[in-house]
Design a protein around this motif. Structure first.
Motif: not given
Length: 171
Positions: A106-108, A111-116, A140-144
């Motif tokens: 992921f780009s800055i 960056v998601s906490p999953l789906g690496f 709410w978390a980032a989704a890639g």
């Protein structure tokens, strides 16, 4: 909420990976595509109309011991206390954009906490989840992608990521 229309399809590999990971883990809430970029926790909070602390920001560090990525998922309204984190991980360095992309896929800003998707031969990041997120019923978390986010209860985030819960962000 500031989201794209339901019939629009974002074309982002990272967003697609996170969507697939959430589906595979049976997470009930799909990611949302914001009409404006939310590269910072404040931008995400503003776009979603939520408290800054409800943004589960992803901060990547570089382990000096083994060059592995260390990913801390922290409340958007708190700073990571690096000495506390170093007690868990050992010596750390700042991660630049190339390191983050190679180690997470992921780009800055997205960056998601999953789906690496780390580059070939590199391990996925080691994750930590800060206890401060548990002040909220929903975060709410980032989704890639900088435009992608997903809602999640902190307990579910811990279950989905299998990240240890730590205290590295003092109030």
């Amino acid at each position: 909420m500031n989201t794209i229309s339901p019939d629009a399809t974002p074309s982002s590999e990272g967003f697609a990976r996170v969507t697939a990971a959430l589906q595979a883990l049976a997470h009930a809430e799909p990611p949302r595509w914001l009409s404006a970029s939310a590269r910072t926790a404040q931008e995400a909070a503003d776009a979603l109309g939520v408290e800054l602390g409800q943004i589960a920001k992803s901060v990547v560090f570089r382990s000096r011991a083994d060059d592995r990525a260390i990913l801390v998922i922290a409340p958007g309204d708190r700073r990571i206390h690096e000495p506390s984190l170093k007690q868990l991980t050992g010596p750390l360095a700042r991660a630049d954009a190339d390191f983050v992309k190679a180690r997470t896929g992921f780009s800055i800003g997205g960056v998601s906490p999953l789906g690496f998707a780390p580059a070939a031969g590199l391990p996925a990041p080691h994750l930590y989840l800060d206890r401060g997120l548990f002040r909220f019923a929903l975060v709410w978390a980032a989704a890639g992608h900088p435009n992608g986010v997903f809602p999640v209860r902190p307990d579910d985030l811990a279950r989905l990521t299998q990240a240890p819960i730590v205290e590295v962000c003092p109030p």
